[in-house]
Write a protein that holds these residues in place. Structure first.
Motif, PDB file in Angstrom:
ATOM      1  N   LEU A 151       0.821  -1.213   0.000  1.00 12.38           N
ATOM      2  CA  LEU A 151       0.000   0.000   0.000  1.00 12.38           C
ATOM      3  C   LEU A 151       0.853   1.262   0.000  1.00 12.38           C
ATOM      4  O   LEU A 151       0.423   2.307  -0.496  1.00 12.38           O
ATOM      5  N   VAL A 152       2.063   1.177   0.576  1.00 11.48           N
ATOM      6  CA  VAL A 152       2.992   2.309   0.571  1.00 11.48           C
ATOM      7  C   VAL A 152       4.371   1.773   0.222  1.00 11.48           C
ATOM      8  O   VAL A 152       4.628   0.572   0.267  1.00 11.48           O
ATOM      9  N   ARG A 153       5.292   2.676  -0.138  1.00  6.40           N
ATOM     10  CA  ARG A 153       6.638   2.250  -0.485  1.00  6.40           C
ATOM     11  C   ARG A 153       7.386   1.771   0.772  1.00  6.40           C
ATOM     12  O   ARG A 153       7.287   2.382   1.841  1.00  6.40           O
ATOM     13  N   ARG A 154       8.088   0.648   0.619  1.00 11.10           N
ATOM     14  CA  ARG A 154       8.820   0.062   1.753  1.00 11.10           C
ATOM     15  C   ARG A 154      10.266  -0.197   1.338  1.00 11.10           C
ATOM     16  O   ARG A 154      10.552  -1.025   0.479  1.00 11.10           O
ATOM     17  N   TRP A 155      11.156   0.560   1.951  1.00 10.35           N
ATOM     18  CA  TRP A 155      12.592   0.456   1.690  1.00 10.35           C
ATOM     19  C   TRP A 155      13.282   0.387   3.048  1.00 10.35           C
ATOM     20  O   TRP A 155      13.065   1.261   3.901  1.00 10.35           O
ATOM     21  N   TYR A 178       2.835  -0.287   9.578  1.00 12.15           N
ATOM     22  CA  TYR A 178       2.967  -1.668   9.132  1.00 12.15           C
ATOM     23  C   TYR A 178       1.738  -2.057   8.316  1.00 12.15           C
ATOM     24  O   TYR A 178       0.689  -1.407   8.371  1.00 12.15           O
ATOM     25  N   GLU A 179       1.886  -3.127   7.537  1.00 12.93           N
ATOM     26  CA  GLU A 179       0.793  -3.686   6.750  1.00 12.93           C
ATOM     27  C   GLU A 179       1.027  -5.175   6.589  1.00 12.93           C
ATOM     28  O   GLU A 179       2.058  -5.707   7.036  1.00 12.93           O
ATOM     29  N   PHE A 180       0.058  -5.850   5.987  1.00 14.45           N
ATOM     30  CA  PHE A 180       0.128  -7.296   5.854  1.00 14.45           C
ATOM     31  C   PHE A 180       0.121  -7.700   4.380  1.00 14.45           C
ATOM     32  O   PHE A 180      -0.517  -7.054   3.552  1.00 14.45           O
ATOM     33  N   VAL A 181       0.811  -8.788   4.080  1.00 16.77           N
ATOM     34  CA  VAL A 181       0.787  -9.395   2.755  1.00 16.77           C
ATOM     35  C   VAL A 181       0.766 -10.921   2.928  1.00 16.77           C
ATOM     36  O   VAL A 181       1.244 -11.426   3.945  1.00 16.77           O
ATOM     37  N   PRO A 182       0.223 -11.650   1.936  1.00 19.53           N
ATOM     38  CA  PRO A 182      -0.551 -11.152   0.796  1.00 19.53           C
ATOM     39  C   PRO A 182      -1.853 -10.502   1.256  1.00 19.53           C
ATOM     40  O   PRO A 182      -2.366 -10.832   2.333  1.00 19.53           O
ATOM     41  N   LYS A 183      -2.396  -9.596   0.424  1.00 22.12           N
ATOM     42  CA  LYS A 183      -3.645  -8.926   0.756  1.00 22.12           C
ATOM     43  C   LYS A 183      -4.815  -9.899   0.592  1.00 22.12           C
ATOM     44  O   LYS A 183      -4.876 -10.653  -0.376  1.00 22.12           O
ATOM     45  N   HIS A 184      -5.758  -9.857   1.548  1.00 16.39           N
ATOM     46  CA  HIS A 184      -6.931 -10.717   1.466  1.00 16.39           C
ATOM     47  C   HIS A 184      -8.084 -10.042   0.732  1.00 16.39           C
ATOM     48  O   HIS A 184      -8.929 -10.702   0.142  1.00 16.39           O
ATOM     49  N   ASP A 186      -9.634  -5.765  -0.740  1.00 21.28           N
ATOM     50  CA  ASP A 186      -9.319  -4.364  -1.047  1.00 21.28           C
ATOM     51  C   ASP A 186      -9.521  -3.437   0.145  1.00 21.28           C
ATOM     52  O   ASP A 186      -9.239  -2.239   0.057  1.00 21.28           O
ATOM     53  N   GLN A 187     -10.021  -3.980   1.255  1.00 21.97           N
ATOM     54  CA  GLN A 187     -10.324  -3.140   2.415  1.00 21.97           C
ATOM     55  C   GLN A 187      -9.146  -3.019   3.382  1.00 21.97           C
ATOM     56  O   GLN A 187      -9.240  -2.296   4.369  1.00 21.97           O
ATOM     57  N   GLU A 188      -8.066  -3.711   3.108  1.00 23.82           N
ATOM     58  CA  GLU A 188      -6.933  -3.674   4.035  1.00 23.82           C
ATOM     59  C   GLU A 188      -6.268  -2.303   3.995  1.00 23.82           C
ATOM     60  O   GLU A 188      -6.266  -1.616   2.972  1.00 23.82           O
ATOM     61  N   SER A 189      -5.685  -1.932   5.135  1.00 26.29           N
ATOM     62  CA  SER A 189      -5.126  -0.579   5.256  1.00 26.29           C
ATOM     63  C   SER A 189      -3.760  -0.620   5.917  1.00 26.29           C
ATOM     64  O   SER A 189      -3.301  -1.659   6.406  1.00 26.29           O
TER      65      SER A 189
END
Length: 549
Positions: A151-155, A178-184, A186-189
Motif C-alpha cells: 500500500l505504501v513504499r517500503r525500503w 505496518y501492513e500485511f501481505v498477501p492482501k486478502h 481491497d479493504q486492508e489498510s
C-alpha cells in the motif's frame, strides 16, 4: 593415612575436572572450517533465503548496472539493455548456479517464506518500492512480481511470518507503519506505528527494526535503543520494555544484529513459554554522520544484551563479545545451544564505503543461562580470508553449514581501485560440530513430512558416538530465515519436548527412535516449512524438511 587417602581422592577429582573442562573447551574451540564454494556466483549476495528444496536464493539490486552472470537468451529487463541476472538460485550440493529474472529494484528489501514454501519478497527502491514478489521451489520457477502489492513504499523494512500464515511488513524509510501481505481484500489498510517515528534520530538508526514473534502471539519490536510489545491485530502497544543501556544504537545504519533465542517446549508449559531476545553489536548513534561527513570511524560496540520478554519485570543483562562488531550476522545453530556471530567490521558504519577493519573471525556464543558464571561463553572461531562488510549475508542450510556471501560497500560493482572491492564469492563456514561424528536421520514417521500441531513425531536415527542415549538426545526445528543487512527475519529455533528414546532392536545396534511432541500453538510455531534436526551428545544431524500444518 586417612588424611593421605582423602588428599589423593581430592587430587584425583581435581585432575578429572581439569581434563573434563579442557576436553569440553577444546571441543568448542576447534575453530570450525572455511570452504570456498564458488569464486563467483555472478552477483553480490545482498539478500539470502533457503527454499524447501534446499537451494539458496540470493539477489542484490537491479540498478548496480550489469552483473557478472547472463540471463538466458532473449531474457532482458523490459526497457533496459541489461541482459544480466540480478538474482540467482544456488544448489549447495552440485554447486550449480541458475540465473533468475527480477524486473523491479530489490535494493534493501525484505522477505519471508510462506507456509506453502513460496518465498515472498517485498519492497525495495524506486521501481520496486511497492512491489511484492513470489518465487516457488521448482526446477524452472522464476520470480513473479505484483507491482502494487504494497500500500505504501517500503525500503529498509522488516518482514515476519505470523501465526495465521500472513506476513507483516514493518517500517521502512519514512514509513512509521505496518501492513500485511498477501492482501486478502481491497479493504486492508496501513496501520500507524508511532514508535518507529519516536526512535528515529538524525542518522535514523531505526531502519530494519528487529521484529520477533513472542510466544504469546504479540510482536517484540526493537528500534535504535528501545523496544515494545505490539498487539498487531488491535494496533495496540501492550508493553514498553526498559531501554537497552549503554547509549549504543543497534539498527541501520548503526547496524547490530538480533535473534530470538531457542524456545524450549514442554508438555507441562504448553503454549505458556518463555521467550528471550538477544541483541549484539552496533555503534554510537553518530557513527554514520561522522564517517560520512568527516571520515571519522567510531569503534563498534562489543556489547550484547539479553532480555526475557515474557518475564514479569524484564531487565537487560549485558555481556561483552571478545571482538567489537558492526554489521555482524547472528545465526542460530541447530545444536539449540549456540549462536554464530559472523561477518562485519570493527569500525565505522553501514553505508557506502563507511566500514573499516573487517572482522574476519566468527564467534560462537554458548547460550547457557545469564545466571551461570561458566556459561554463557564466547568462543573465537578460525578466520575467513574474505572481508564481509556492508551488504554481506549468512544463511544456515539443512546440512548444518552456514553459507556466507556478499559484501559490496560500493555504489556500483567495483573490483579494483577501491578499499574493499565488490565480492561475488560464496563460502561455507562449517561449525565445530562438523569435526565430530554426527547422528543420521534414517526416517521420519509422518504423512509426506507433514506434521500436525500437538502430534507425535517419531524419528529413526543412527547414533554416531558413545553417550547416554536416553539423556543426550534433542530434536530441534528451525524456521528458514530471510537474511539481509545483518538481520535474519523470522529466524526461530524450537527445542521439542522428547517423550521417549528407545533402541529399535534391529541391526545396526546403534539405531534408535526418538518420540518428540510437535508444537501445540501457532503463536509458538507459525505454520510452514522447518528444518528438523536430531541432536545427539550436542552434535546435530543433517536436517530434514518438515511442514507444520
Amino acid at each position: 593415612m586417612d588424611k593421605n587417602l582423602n588428599s589423593i581422592i581430592l587430587l584425583s577429582v581435581f585432575l578429572y575436572l581439569i581434563v573434563f573442562l579442557f576436553t569440553k573447551t577444546q571441543a568448542l574451540q576447534n575453530g570450525g572450517t572455511w570452504m570456498l564454494l564458488k569464486q563467483s556466483i555472478g552477483i553480490s549476495a545482498m539478500h539470502m533465503a533457503v527454499l524447501p528444496n534446499g537451494h539458496l536464493v540470493t539477489f542484490d539490486r537491479t540498478e548496480f548496472g550489469r552483473s557478472n552472470i547472463s540471463l538466458p537468451p532473449r531474457m532482458c529487463r523490459n526497457g533496459y539493455q541489461d541482459c544480466t541476472a540480478h538474482s540467482i538460485e544456488f544448489d549447495p550440493v552440485t554447486l550449480a548456479v541458475r540465473p533468475l529474472m527480477v524486473l523491479t529494484d530489490t535494493w534493501c528489501s525484505s522477505g519471508a517464506l510462506l507456509p506453502n514454501g513460496t518465498l515472498l519478497q517485498t519492497g525495495g527502491y524506486f521501481t520496486g518500492d511497492r512491489t511484492v514478489r513470489y518465487l516457488s521451489a521448482c526446477d524452472n520457477c522464476n520470480w513473479l512480481e505484483e507491482p502494487n502489492g504494497l500500500l505504501v513504499r517500503r525500503w529498509y523494512a522488516t518482514n515476519h511470518v505470523l501465526p495465521d500464515g500472513r506476513v507483516i511488513v514493518v517500517g521502512g524509510r519514512g514509513q512509521f507503519s505496518y501492513e500485511f501481505v498477501p492482501k486478502h481484500d481491497d479493504q486492508e489498510s496501513v496501520h500507524a506505528l508511532p514508535f518507529l517515528y519516536e526512535t528515529k534520530d538524525r542518522a535514523e538508526n531505526n531502519l530494519y527494526p528487529f521484529v520477533h514473534l513472542s510466544t504469546d502471539g504479540n510482536l517484540f519490536i526493537f528500534a535504535n535503543t528501545k523496544s515494545i510489545l505490539l498487539d498487531y491485530a488491535k494496533n495496540k502497544v501492550v508493553r514498553n520494555f526498559p531501554e537497552m543501556p549503554g547509549g549504543i544504537a543497534r539498527n541501520y545504519p548503526s547496524t547490530g544484529s538480533s535473534a530470538l533465542l531457542p524456545i524450549w517446549l514442554s508438555k507441562e508449559n504448553g503454549s505458556n513459554l518463555s521467550a528471550e531476545v538477544m541483541i549484539c553489536g552496533g555503534t554510537s548513534p553518530d557513527a554514520y554522520p561522522l564517517a560520512n561527513s568527516s571520515n571519522i570511524f567510531i569503534p563498534a560496540s562489543d556489547t550484547c544484551g539479553r532480555l526475557v520478554i515474557t518475564a514479569e519485570s524484564p531487565n537487560w543483562v549485558i555481556e561483552r563479545m571478545p571482538i567489537p562488531r558492526i554489521m555482524g550476522d547472528m545465526v542460530l545453530l541447530p545444536t539449540g545451544r549456540d549462536v554464530l556471530i559472523i561477518n562485519g567490521a570493527g569500525k565505522g558504519s553501514a553505508g557506502w564505503t563507511l566500514g573499516r577493519e573487517p572482522v574476519l573471525q566468527p564467534v560462537i556464543y554458548n547460550i547457557g543461562s545469564t545466571e551461570d558464571k561458566v556459561n554463557p561463553k564466547f568462543f573465537i572461531m578460525n578466520p575467513s580470508t574474505i572481508p564481509r562488510l556492508y551488504h554481506s549475508t549468512a544463511q544456515l542450510i539443512p546440512d548444518g553449514r552456514v553459507l556466507v556471501g556478499g559484501s559490496n560497500p560500493n555504489r556500483l560493482y567495483e573490483f579494483s581501485g577501491v578499499m574493499y572491492p565488490t565480492d561475488l564469492s560464496l563460502e561455507a563456514f562449517l561449525p565445530p560440530y562438523f569435526e565430530a561424528p554426527r547422528p543420521k536421520i534414517v526416517r521420519i514417521y509422518s504423512n509426506d513430512s507433514r506434521i500436525g500441531y500437538g502430534g507425535k513425531i517419531s524419528i529413526v536415527f543412527d547414533k554416531a558416538a558413545e553417550s547416554n542415549v536416553t539423556k543426550d538426545v534433542m530434536v530441534t526445528m528451525i524456521v528458514p530465515a530471510f537474511t539481509t543487512h545483518s538481520f535474519a527475519m523470522s529466524q526461530r529455533v524450537l527445542i521439542l519436548s522428547v517423550d521417549a528414546v528407545r533402541n529399535v532392536g534391529l541391526l545396526p545396534s546403534d539405531r534408535y527412535v526418538v518420540d518428540a511432541l510437535a508444537p501445540v500453538s501457532r503463536n509458538v510455531a507459525p505454520p510452514g516449512y522447518y528444518m528438523l534436526f536430531v541432536v545427539y551428545g550436542g552434535v546435530p544431524s543433517k536436517g530434514e524438511w518438515v511442514q507444520l500444518i
